[in-house]
Design a protein around this motif. Structure first.
Motif, PDB file in Angstrom:
ATOM      1  N   HIS A 233      -1.946   0.858   9.078  1.00 41.56           N
ATOM      2  CA  HIS A 233      -0.818   1.405   8.317  1.00 41.56           C
ATOM      3  C   HIS A 233       0.529   1.103   8.971  1.00 41.56           C
ATOM      4  N   GLY A 234       0.518   0.142   9.889  1.00 44.32           N
ATOM      5  CA  GLY A 234       1.748  -0.203  10.595  1.00 44.32           C
ATOM      6  C   GLY A 234       2.117   0.779  11.687  1.00 44.32           C
ATOM      7  N   ALA A 235       1.201   1.701  12.041  1.00 46.01           N
ATOM      8  CA  ALA A 235       1.533   2.793  12.956  1.00 46.01           C
ATOM      9  C   ALA A 235       1.388   2.404  14.425  1.00 46.01           C
ATOM     10  N   THR A 236       1.835   3.294  15.293  1.00 42.10           N
ATOM     11  CA  THR A 236       1.747   3.107  16.740  1.00 42.10           C
ATOM     12  C   THR A 236       0.305   2.813  17.156  1.00 42.10           C
ATOM     13  N   GLY A 237       0.155   1.903  18.109  1.00 42.84           N
ATOM     14  CA  GLY A 237      -1.168   1.574  18.620  1.00 42.84           C
ATOM     15  C   GLY A 237      -1.775   0.354  17.977  1.00 42.84           C
ATOM     16  N   LYS A 258       5.619   5.981   3.558  1.00 44.39           N
ATOM     17  CA  LYS A 258       7.018   5.674   3.871  1.00 44.39           C
ATOM     18  C   LYS A 258       7.415   6.233   5.232  1.00 44.39           C
ATOM     19  N   TRP A 259       6.989   7.445   5.553  1.00 45.39           N
ATOM     20  CA  TRP A 259       7.442   8.085   6.795  1.00 45.39           C
ATOM     21  C   TRP A 259       6.969   7.335   8.028  1.00 45.39           C
ATOM     22  N   ILE A 260       5.805   6.680   7.945  1.00 39.27           N
ATOM     23  CA  ILE A 260       5.347   5.884   9.087  1.00 39.27           C
ATOM     24  C   ILE A 260       6.145   4.589   9.180  1.00 39.27           C
ATOM     25  N   TRP A 261       6.212   3.854   8.070  1.00 40.69           N
ATOM     26  CA  TRP A 261       6.870   2.545   8.106  1.00 40.69           C
ATOM     27  C   TRP A 261       8.342   2.658   8.490  1.00 40.69           C
ATOM     28  N   CYS A 262       9.030   3.665   7.989  1.00 38.53           N
ATOM     29  CA  CYS A 262      10.467   3.796   8.228  1.00 38.53           C
ATOM     30  C   CYS A 262      10.790   4.517   9.534  1.00 38.53           C
ATOM     31  N   ARG A 270       7.462  -3.073  11.804  1.00 37.18           N
ATOM     32  CA  ARG A 270       8.677  -3.275  11.005  1.00 37.18           C
ATOM     33  C   ARG A 270       9.608  -4.285  11.670  1.00 37.18           C
ATOM     34  N   ASN A 271       9.799  -4.147  12.981  1.00 38.25           N
ATOM     35  CA  ASN A 271      10.691  -5.053  13.697  1.00 38.25           C
ATOM     36  C   ASN A 271      10.135  -6.473  13.747  1.00 38.25           C
ATOM     37  N   TRP A 272       8.805  -6.586  13.880  1.00 41.51           N
ATOM     38  CA  TRP A 272       8.197  -7.924  13.927  1.00 41.51           C
ATOM     39  C   TRP A 272       8.390  -8.637  12.596  1.00 41.51           C
ATOM     40  N   VAL A 273       8.144  -7.927  11.492  1.00 42.68           N
ATOM     41  CA  VAL A 273       8.305  -8.514  10.161  1.00 42.68           C
ATOM     42  C   VAL A 273       9.758  -8.939   9.935  1.00 42.68           C
ATOM     43  N   GLU A 274      10.690  -8.088  10.348  1.00 42.72           N
ATOM     44  CA  GLU A 274      12.106  -8.407  10.169  1.00 42.72           C
ATOM     45  C   GLU A 274      12.511  -9.610  11.028  1.00 42.72           C
ATOM     46  N   PRO A 279       8.600 -11.742   3.762  1.00 44.93           N
ATOM     47  CA  PRO A 279       8.519 -10.810   2.636  1.00 44.93           C
ATOM     48  C   PRO A 279       7.456  -9.754   2.935  1.00 44.93           C
ATOM     49  N   VAL A 280       7.779  -8.491   2.691  1.00 49.59           N
ATOM     50  CA  VAL A 280       6.842  -7.408   2.976  1.00 49.59           C
ATOM     51  C   VAL A 280       6.899  -6.377   1.862  1.00 49.59           C
ATOM     52  N   TRP A 281       5.730  -5.854   1.520  1.00 52.83           N
ATOM     53  CA  TRP A 281       5.607  -4.793   0.526  1.00 52.83           C
ATOM     54  C   TRP A 281       4.815  -3.662   1.165  1.00 52.83           C
ATOM     55  N   ILE A 282       5.274  -2.437   1.001  1.00 51.92           N
ATOM     56  CA  ILE A 282       4.635  -1.253   1.582  1.00 51.92           C
ATOM     57  C   ILE A 282       4.285  -0.325   0.437  1.00 51.92           C
ATOM     58  N   ASN A 283       2.980  -0.004   0.270  1.00 51.14           N
ATOM     59  CA  ASN A 283       2.665   0.739  -0.955  1.00 51.14           C
ATOM     60  C   ASN A 283       3.137   2.188  -0.942  1.00 51.14           C
ATOM     61  N   GLY A 284       3.441   2.743   0.252  1.00 49.27           N
ATOM     62  CA  GLY A 284       4.069   4.061   0.289  1.00 49.27           C
ATOM     63  C   GLY A 284       5.499   4.035  -0.209  1.00 49.27           C
ATOM     64  N   ILE A 285       6.065   2.830  -0.336  1.00 54.70           N
ATOM     65  CA  ILE A 285       7.425   2.638  -0.849  1.00 54.70           C
ATOM     66  C   ILE A 285       7.402   1.917  -2.195  1.00 54.70           C
ATOM     67  N   ASP A 286       6.621   0.852  -2.268  1.00 54.17           N
ATOM     68  CA  ASP A 286       6.595  -0.006  -3.465  1.00 54.17           C
ATOM     69  C   ASP A 286       5.508   0.377  -4.471  1.00 54.17           C
TER      70      ASP A 286
END
Length: 326
Positions: A233-237, A258-262, A270-274, A279-286
């Motif tokens: 989920h993109g989270a720590t670890g 959203k709360w994890i990704w942001c 997030r920083n690696w993708v940026e 292009p990235v899609w997050i289903n908690g947002i999108d």
């Protein structure tokens, strides 16, 4: 009857040619995809989870299904709207409830599941997570319920290759059996690493791959893939950036709230993708994200078009394969 030298007949032929070309173009644009990957949104609340649905004309596969309650609210309506009544294969990437409980919700909703692919974790690894993570009794009860529903149970191994369609395969690249020689691991690092190939495009499903086994796989060239389903989920670890560099994806989809990704927990991914400007899609947002695969193009369609916590709103994207844009 066509009269000699009659120009109207020539005009009619031209109009027919234009009409035929238009119809062919419309058919090309509206034809059914060869396969579709649905990243179903089980991350609309504070909870996290994975739910991947692969749909082809002759086979339906799920990789994980989210928590029971989230599957009941989101997966069941989604599957029902697609008109699906049978899941041919259900893969559990690893035995955490936010990945396997969705199968129970499917069964309780009357959806038939033919095959369950699950690896029972070593007890000593599962017991490290008592009481918050891995629950051996619940896993055993889950498997028994599947058996009671007539589901065939399989123990997936490295090298498993499923011919989904003549142009599509699903392969297990890695399945961690136990602790590493260098130290202990958690249940997340038991995640199946699976590569789905459709035409000449690949999608890497990584479960909740974490840092320790992710580090081991960072030097494995088989990890290279066009699409990356972001682990954990993109989270720590999560797996280290060296692993993501090895995958070297062109597109990233994230099953995370959203709360994890942001937030701080999503900072590494997030920083690696940026940094890579991907292009990235997050289903908690999108919301629900659909990826349609055709022989000449790929179409990515999110439910919502948002620029929250990413470089920009990537929205619906069509990728031409004829121009080698992938």
């Amino acid at each position: 009857m066509i009269l000699s030298g009659s120009k109207p007949s020539f005009r009619i032929s031209k109009y027919r040619l234009v009409l035929l070309s238009t119809l062919l173009l419309l058919c090309a644009c509206t034809k059914e995809p060869d396969a579709t990957w649905h990243l179903v949104n089980v991350n609309a609340t504070e909870l996290q989870g994975d739910a991947n649905l692969i749909q082809t004309p002759n086979s339906v596969i799920m990789i994980d299904g989210g928590y029971y309650g989230e599957a009941e609210k989101h997966v069941i309506p989604y599957v029902t709207a697609l008109g699906l009544k049978t899941i041919d294969h259900f893969f559990v990437s690893h035995p955490h409830k936010d990945h396997y409980e969705g199968l129970t919700a499917l069964l309780d909703a009357g959806i038939t599941v033919s095959n369950l692919h699950i690896r029972i974790p070593p007890k000593h690894i599962c017991d490290r997570e008592i009481p918050w993570g891995c629950d051996m009794k619940d896993i055993q009860s889950f498997v028994q319920k599947a058996i009671a529903h007539g589901i065939n149970i399989h123990h997936p191994e490295v090298g498993f290759l499923y011919q989904v369609t003549p142009i599509s395969t699903l392969e297990i690249l890695h399945a961690q059996d136990d602790d590493l020689p260098t130290g202990s691991i958690d249940v997340n690092d038991l995640s199946l690493i699976m590569k789905w190939s459709i035409h000449d495009t690949t999608v890497l499903f990584t479960g909740d791959l974490n840092d320790k086994v992710g580090t081991v796989l960072s030097s494995d060239p088989r990890m290279r893939s066009d699409f990356l389903k972001m682990p954990h989920h993109g989270a720590t670890g999560i797996a280290p950036n060296e692993f993501f560099d090895q995958v070297d994806p062109d597109y990233v989809l994230v099953p995370g709230p959203k709360w994890i990704w942001c937030g701080e927990r999503g900072a590494q991914a997030r920083n690696w993708v940026e940094q890579k400007q991907l292009p990235v899609w997050i289903n908690g947002i999108d919301g629900n994200i659909k990826v349609d695969f055709f022989d000449d193009r790929i179409v990515i369609t999110p439910e919502f078009n948002s620029d929250e916590c990413k470089l920009r709103a990537f929205g619906r994207m069509e990728i031409s394969l004829e121009n080698n844009e992938l």
